[in-house]
Enzyme design. Structure first.
Site, PDB file in Angstrom:
ATOM      1  CG  ASP A 157      -5.687   2.168 -10.982  1.00 32.30           C
ATOM      2  OD1 ASP A 157      -6.599   2.897 -10.553  1.00 32.30           O
ATOM      3  OD2 ASP A 157      -5.191   1.228 -10.335  1.00 32.30           O
ATOM      4  CG  HIS A 184     -10.014  -1.982  -2.562  1.00 26.40           C
ATOM      5  ND1 HIS A 184     -11.239  -1.784  -1.957  1.00 26.40           N
ATOM      6  CD2 HIS A 184     -10.011  -3.235  -3.039  1.00 26.40           C
ATOM      7  CE1 HIS A 184     -11.940  -2.917  -2.066  1.00 26.40           C
ATOM      8  NE2 HIS A 184     -11.220  -3.805  -2.716  1.00 26.40           N
ATOM      9  NE  ARG A 185      -3.364   2.017  -7.969  1.00 25.27           N
ATOM     10  CZ  ARG A 185      -2.212   1.430  -7.655  1.00 25.27           C
ATOM     11  NH1 ARG A 185      -1.398   2.009  -6.821  1.00 25.27           N
ATOM     12  NH2 ARG A 185      -1.877   0.284  -8.190  1.00 25.27           N
ATOM     13  CB  ALA A 186     -10.462   5.090  -6.397  1.00 25.74           C
ATOM     14  CB  VAL A 188      -6.226   8.174  -4.247  1.00 29.06           C
ATOM     15  CG1 VAL A 188      -6.145   9.578  -4.809  1.00 29.06           C
ATOM     16  CG2 VAL A 188      -5.051   7.344  -4.731  1.00 29.06           C
TER      17      VAL A 188
END
Ligand SMILES: [Zn+2]
Length: 333
Positions: free
Chosen positions: A205, A286-288, A291
């Site tokens: 991830d 919420h990383r996606a 990014v």
């Protein structure tokens, strides 16, 4: 072939790679903005993964660095300077600058923590009050491209360190109350062959982007690959020269994109589009979302726009989501 010619390693031109558009796009977006956070390329052997990474580093524009700095600090960003540059500028020295090529650093799978982050000589500090720092891989990688082949075989702890410093943009080594810091901003490219074991989901991830490479089955494309490979092997210099204008153009486009990156704006509607997409696909965390936004901005900059479009968002999503979804909707497109 004369000896001196052989010693000049000519790299296979990035722009002559056949197919694999998504991988090339992911690499280019990271070159436009290394803070996107790297790319993981998954695929079987012989799918041009390392060729592409090496080729990208070779074509990237030269960067301005503080002359004499072991870490290649950026003269325009004093907040990111290494401990040594800070001390030099604190001593009222106006730091000289020079141009440097983008480095390509190949991390060996056996790399240890010390080898990666560097080491502080504690004895010199205690006995003579000197701060001596032996730079590691992260120092050479600063403002360059850090390539990790078979990242799934690397020690988990080392992968953690690499991803930490990539996210922070700094490498900070502390021991016995002494610390040394230097910038560590690099294009992170990891590759793995899924047949040789997986990467822990937590590490997976943390790679911003991911592409799954397929071997190319189309006979025409395979013929093209064969032809170019043979031409390159016969006459690397001549082959490179015939692609040089394209390499030069792409290098220029990346440099221009870097310049306008900070001017690219987005709207509430764009954010809603991203959130709608990740929500619908049930992406955890919420990383996606972050990014996708960063990659969409880089894609807009690369296309000479100062605003993002739905297409930028989709292009970013197909790179940001493959390793974050249980089902893989982009795999066959
Ligand atoms: Zn420095």
């Amino acid at each position: 072939m004369p000896r001196e010619k052989r010693s000049l390693a000519v790299v296979f031109p990035f722009t002559s790679i056949v197919g694999q558009e998504r991988m090339r796009r992911g690499l280019v977006l990271n070159a436009v903005n290394p803070r996107i956070g790297g790319i993981l390329i998954r695929g079987e052997r012989g799918t041009a993964k390392s060729t592409a990474a090496r080729a990208l580093a070779a074509l990237l524009p030269e960067v301005q660095v503080v002359a004499g700095c072991r870490f290649g600090c950026d003269p325009d960003r004093p907040t990111t300077w290494c401990t040594e540059c800070r001390e030099r500028s604190g001593a009222d020295e106006v730091l000289p600058v020079e141009m440097r090529r983008t480095s390509f650093v190949d991390l060996p799978v056996s790399a240890t923590e010390d080898r990666v982050v560097g080491t502080l000589d504690i004895e010199a500090a205690i006995q003579r009050g000197e701060r001596r720092f032996e730079p590691g891989v992260l120092a050479s990688a600063n403002r360059g491209l850090l390539y990790i082949d078979e990242v799934n075989l690397l020690d988990d702890h080392v992968v953690d360190l690499l991803l930490d410093s990539a996210a922070l943009g700094m490498n900070i080594v502390e021991r016995e109350g002494i610390s040394f810091a230097h910038p560590a901003r690099y294009i992170l490219v990891g590759t793995m062959n899924p047949e040789e074991g997986d990467l822990r989901p937590q590490l997976l991830d943390r790679f911003a982007l991911c592409v799954d490479m397929r071997g190319i089955r189309n006979p025409n494309a395979r013929m093209e690959i064969l032809e170019r490979t043979v031409q390159f092997e016969r006459d690397p210099g001549g082959f490179y020269a015939s692609w040089e204008p394209k390499e030069h153009d792409l290098s220029g486009d990346i440099a221009s994109a870097r310049d306008v990156l900070g001017d690219v704006t987005y709207t509430q509607r764009d954010l809603f589009t991203i959130a709608g997409l990740t929500g619908e696909m049930q992406v955890d965390g919420h990383r996606a979302d972050i990014v996708i936004l960063k990659a969409a901005i880089a894609h807009a900059a690369f296309n000479r726009r100062t605003y993002i479009t739905d297409e930028d968002i989709l292009v970013a999503a197909e790179l940001a989501l493959p390793h974050r979804l249980k089902r893989q909707p982009f795999q066959d497109t």
